[in-house]
Design an enzyme around this catalytic site. Structure first.
Site, PDB file in Angstrom:
ATOM      1  N   HIS A  17      -1.307  -6.841  -9.046  1.00  0.00           N
ATOM      2  CA  HIS A  17      -0.728  -6.545  -7.717  1.00  0.00           C
ATOM      3  C   HIS A  17      -1.819  -5.944  -6.829  1.00  0.00           C
ATOM      4  O   HIS A  17      -2.203  -4.792  -7.013  1.00  0.00           O
ATOM      5  CB  HIS A  17       0.424  -5.540  -7.852  1.00  0.00           C
ATOM      6  CG  HIS A  17       1.138  -5.266  -6.573  1.00  0.00           C
ATOM      7  ND1 HIS A  17       2.515  -5.236  -6.485  1.00  0.00           N
ATOM      8  CD2 HIS A  17       0.688  -4.991  -5.327  1.00  0.00           C
ATOM      9  CE1 HIS A  17       2.863  -4.962  -5.242  1.00  0.00           C
ATOM     10  NE2 HIS A  17       1.763  -4.799  -4.506  1.00  0.00           N
ATOM     11  N   HIS A  19      -3.650  -6.052  -2.597  1.00  0.00           N
ATOM     12  CA  HIS A  19      -3.720  -6.564  -1.222  1.00  0.00           C
ATOM     13  C   HIS A  19      -5.193  -6.651  -0.843  1.00  0.00           C
ATOM     14  O   HIS A  19      -5.858  -5.622  -0.713  1.00  0.00           O
ATOM     15  CB  HIS A  19      -3.003  -5.604  -0.263  1.00  0.00           C
ATOM     16  CG  HIS A  19      -1.571  -5.385  -0.630  1.00  0.00           C
ATOM     17  ND1 HIS A  19      -0.539  -6.075  -0.043  1.00  0.00           N
ATOM     18  CD2 HIS A  19      -1.000  -4.559  -1.553  1.00  0.00           C
ATOM     19  CE1 HIS A  19       0.620  -5.687  -0.587  1.00  0.00           C
ATOM     20  NE2 HIS A  19       0.363  -4.766  -1.507  1.00  0.00           N
ATOM     21  N   LEU A  20      -5.671  -7.857  -0.685  1.00  0.00           N
ATOM     22  CA  LEU A  20      -7.078  -8.005  -0.273  1.00  0.00           C
ATOM     23  C   LEU A  20      -7.219  -8.226   1.219  1.00  0.00           C
ATOM     24  O   LEU A  20      -8.330  -8.284   1.738  1.00  0.00           O
ATOM     25  CB  LEU A  20      -7.746  -9.166  -1.017  1.00  0.00           C
ATOM     26  CG  LEU A  20      -8.219  -8.917  -2.431  1.00  0.00           C
ATOM     27  CD1 LEU A  20      -9.168 -10.004  -2.874  1.00  0.00           C
ATOM     28  CD2 LEU A  20      -8.889  -7.560  -2.586  1.00  0.00           C
ATOM     29  N   ARG A  21      -6.049  -8.424   1.888  1.00  0.00           N
ATOM     30  CA  ARG A  21      -6.078  -8.624   3.354  1.00  0.00           C
ATOM     31  C   ARG A  21      -6.810  -9.900   3.737  1.00  0.00           C
ATOM     32  O   ARG A  21      -6.963 -10.803   2.926  1.00  0.00           O
ATOM     33  CB  ARG A  21      -6.700  -7.404   4.070  1.00  0.00           C
ATOM     34  CG  ARG A  21      -6.188  -6.049   3.595  1.00  0.00           C
ATOM     35  CD  ARG A  21      -4.731  -5.861   3.810  1.00  0.00           C
ATOM     36  NE  ARG A  21      -4.314  -4.478   3.549  1.00  0.00           N
ATOM     37  CZ  ARG A  21      -3.070  -4.112   3.289  1.00  0.00           C
ATOM     38  NH1 ARG A  21      -2.094  -5.003   3.217  1.00  0.00           N
ATOM     39  NH2 ARG A  21      -2.764  -2.851   3.087  1.00  0.00           N
ATOM     40  N   ASN A  45       1.446 -10.558   1.960  1.00  0.00           N
ATOM     41  CA  ASN A  45       1.953  -9.984   3.225  1.00  0.00           C
ATOM     42  C   ASN A  45       0.848  -9.860   4.272  1.00  0.00           C
ATOM     43  O   ASN A  45       0.659  -8.814   4.883  1.00  0.00           O
ATOM     44  CB  ASN A  45       2.637  -8.621   2.983  1.00  0.00           C
ATOM     45  CG  ASN A  45       1.705  -7.572   2.421  1.00  0.00           C
ATOM     46  OD1 ASN A  45       0.703  -7.897   1.777  1.00  0.00           O
ATOM     47  ND2 ASN A  45       2.005  -6.307   2.644  1.00  0.00           N
ATOM     48  N   LYS A 105       6.855 -13.447  -3.800  1.00  0.00           N
ATOM     49  CA  LYS A 105       7.107 -12.013  -3.596  1.00  0.00           C
ATOM     50  C   LYS A 105       8.297 -11.827  -2.675  1.00  0.00           C
ATOM     51  O   LYS A 105       8.339 -12.382  -1.566  1.00  0.00           O
ATOM     52  CB  LYS A 105       5.853 -11.373  -2.988  1.00  0.00           C
ATOM     53  CG  LYS A 105       5.979  -9.888  -2.675  1.00  0.00           C
ATOM     54  CD  LYS A 105       5.826  -9.021  -3.910  1.00  0.00           C
ATOM     55  CE  LYS A 105       6.055  -7.546  -3.601  1.00  0.00           C
ATOM     56  NZ  LYS A 105       4.848  -6.855  -3.194  1.00  0.00           N
ATOM     57  N   HIS A 142       9.463  -6.122  -4.299  1.00  0.00           N
ATOM     58  CA  HIS A 142       9.298  -4.782  -3.740  1.00  0.00           C
ATOM     59  C   HIS A 142      10.699  -4.189  -3.757  1.00  0.00           C
ATOM     60  O   HIS A 142      11.521  -4.481  -2.888  1.00  0.00           O
ATOM     61  CB  HIS A 142       8.725  -4.830  -2.318  1.00  0.00           C
ATOM     62  CG  HIS A 142       8.497  -3.462  -1.774  1.00  0.00           C
ATOM     63  ND1 HIS A 142       7.237  -2.938  -1.563  1.00  0.00           N
ATOM     64  CD2 HIS A 142       9.369  -2.474  -1.441  1.00  0.00           C
ATOM     65  CE1 HIS A 142       7.349  -1.691  -1.120  1.00  0.00           C
ATOM     66  NE2 HIS A 142       8.631  -1.392  -1.026  1.00  0.00           N
ATOM     67  N   HIS A 177       5.302  -1.777  -8.683  1.00  0.00           N
ATOM     68  CA  HIS A 177       4.932  -0.371  -8.434  1.00  0.00           C
ATOM     69  C   HIS A 177       6.078   0.615  -8.656  1.00  0.00           C
ATOM     70  O   HIS A 177       6.511   1.298  -7.743  1.00  0.00           O
ATOM     71  CB  HIS A 177       4.326  -0.191  -7.037  1.00  0.00           C
ATOM     72  CG  HIS A 177       4.968  -1.006  -5.936  1.00  0.00           C
ATOM     73  ND1 HIS A 177       6.299  -0.953  -5.644  1.00  0.00           N
ATOM     74  CD2 HIS A 177       4.425  -1.891  -5.067  1.00  0.00           C
ATOM     75  CE1 HIS A 177       6.552  -1.769  -4.636  1.00  0.00           C
ATOM     76  NE2 HIS A 177       5.441  -2.352  -4.269  1.00  0.00           N
ATOM     77  N   ASP A 250      -1.641  -2.104  -6.832  1.00  0.00           N
ATOM     78  CA  ASP A 250      -1.128  -2.018  -5.457  1.00  0.00           C
ATOM     79  C   ASP A 250      -2.196  -1.446  -4.525  1.00  0.00           C
ATOM     80  O   ASP A 250      -1.894  -0.676  -3.608  1.00  0.00           O
ATOM     81  CB  ASP A 250       0.162  -1.208  -5.361  1.00  0.00           C
ATOM     82  CG  ASP A 250       0.886  -1.488  -4.035  1.00  0.00           C
ATOM     83  OD1 ASP A 250       0.514  -2.450  -3.340  1.00  0.00           O
ATOM     84  OD2 ASP A 250       1.816  -0.738  -3.711  1.00  0.00           O
ATOM     85  N   HIS A 254      -6.181   0.232   4.257  1.00  0.00           N
ATOM     86  CA  HIS A 254      -6.026   0.157   5.714  1.00  0.00           C
ATOM     87  C   HIS A 254      -7.261   0.842   6.299  1.00  0.00           C
ATOM     88  O   HIS A 254      -7.749   1.820   5.719  1.00  0.00           O
ATOM     89  CB  HIS A 254      -4.783   0.915   6.182  1.00  0.00           C
ATOM     90  CG  HIS A 254      -3.491   0.285   5.745  1.00  0.00           C
ATOM     91  ND1 HIS A 254      -2.870  -0.711   6.459  1.00  0.00           N
ATOM     92  CD2 HIS A 254      -2.708   0.505   4.657  1.00  0.00           C
ATOM     93  CE1 HIS A 254      -1.754  -1.074   5.832  1.00  0.00           C
ATOM     94  NE2 HIS A 254      -1.632  -0.352   4.730  1.00  0.00           N
TER      95      HIS A 254
END
Ligand code: DOR
Ligand code: ZN
Length: 350
Positions: A17, A19-21, A45, A105, A142, A177, A250, A254
């Site tokens: 899990h 987030h690499l953006r 996302n 997801k 989620h 998570h 997770d 940012h």
């Protein structure tokens, strides 16, 4: 007293899990995972979301370009997911599966970053879920009810998951998570096709670390950190050796200015420090025997993937976690961690 020697070799862990953006973010944040993880399950996302074959292919190309910029030994294998959106048809899911997605997801509408477009109930996406079940795709959830008070959102969502599982007995389902003792019990007592990921930050910290003495926006994430009893339940779950629990960082970076402001974005940039911090934690809990199954075996088995063949070595060679990496503040920034990932090629630090 640590039982560990000064070097610790393990199969390279997987991160189920992360987030690499996108764009420059992706190039910067891929370095957080570099050399530390074998496979990384990438969350969809982004803006726009990864929800059709065209976007999945475009994202794959972007990720591959970022990986090519890393040294060989630091590359990881990306695993792709798609976001489940209202109105998706069986044919859409079939096409995504053919394009190589391994999971879909489910973000309840409004539950977290970029989730405004999510479904309001599992019923709204029944066709997608039935097709995923038939094709053997994994459903990642989620699990928070955005209508409930923030500390109760995860437990408030469990009845919906219970209904879903009754309706889809063959759908491999991962509650992502976990943060709450009640959901730990729910997963433990749930059917075989139900598993859960657990992050490093939910194993390491509690709500007091985030807002007890002063406010640390870099520990603010969804689901929010809970109480010591919840953290104990999470720790007990991973130390139990149960195959239902596996690692998902997770890691959700940012830019610093989006965290240190008056409407702080949620997400912990965990990947640069998660593994070294967990080695110390498991050692301190006298649970090192559970680290390898949790980080390298259970997730792969649940996803039906072969075990990783590469290994990775950590050395007791303390390092200060940088205060800023790629414009984001990593978990444990400015703290000294005892263990550090080293590679055959020499010392490596993300
Ligand atoms: O804190 C979070 N941040 N939780 C999520 O579920 C999403 C993530 C993000 O994408 O920033
Ligand atoms: Zn996430």
């Amino acid at each position: 007293m640590s039982r560990m020697k000064d070097r610790y070799t393990m199969p390279i862990p997987d991160d189920f899990h992360a987030h690499l953006r996108q764009s420059e973010g992706l190039i910067a944040y891929a370095k957080g995972h570099a050399g530390q993880f074998g496979r990384v399950l990438l969350m969809p996302n982004t803006l726009p979301p990864i929800s059709d074959v065209h976007r999945l292919e475009a994202y794959r190309a972007e990720v591959e370009r970022a990986l090519e910029a890393l040294p060989d030994y630091a590359r990881f294998e990306p695993l792709f997911t798609f976001k489940i959106l209202p109105g998706m048809k069986s044919a859409d899911i079939e096409a995504l599966a053919r394009a190589g997605a391994v999971a879909g997801k489910y973000y309840p509408s409004g539950a977290t970053t970029n989730a405004a477009d999510g479904p309001r109930s599992f019923d709204e996406v029944e066709e997608a879920l039935s097709t995923m079940e038939a094709l053997g795709l994994v459903l990642c959830i989620h699990g928070e009810d955005p209508e409930a008070p923030v500390l109760e959102r995860e437990r408030a969502f469990l009845p919906s998951v219970e209904k879903l599982l009754a309706r889809h007995p063959r759908l491999r389902t991962v509650l992502e998570h976990l943060s709450d003792a009640q959901s730990v019990r729910f997963v433990e007592h749930g059917p075989e096709n139900l598993a859960a990921t657990i992050t490093a930050h939910h194993l390491l910290f509690t709500i007091d670390d985030m807002i007890g003495e002063s406010m640390n926006p870099h520990l603010y994430c969804k689901p929010v950190l809970k109480f010591a009893a919840d953290r104990e339940a999470l720790r007990a779950a991973v130390l139990s050796g149960s195959k239902k629990f596996f690692f998902g960082s997770d890691s959700a970076p940012h830019p610093r200015e989006k965290k240190e402001c008056d409407a702080s974005a949620s997400g912990v940039y965990a990947s640069p420090s998660a593994l070294p911090a967990l080695v110390s934690l498991f050692d301190a809990l006298e649970g090192l025997d559970s680290l390898i199954p949790f980080m390298t075996e259970h997730g792969a088995a649940f996803y039906g993937l072969p075990p990783n063949t590469r290994t990775l070595t950590l050395a007791r060679n303390s390092w200060e976690v940088p205060k800023l990496l790629g414009g984001a503040v990593p978990m444990c920034a400015g703290q000294w961690l005892e263990w550090r990932v080293v590679q055959n090629e020499g010392t490596f630090m993300p």
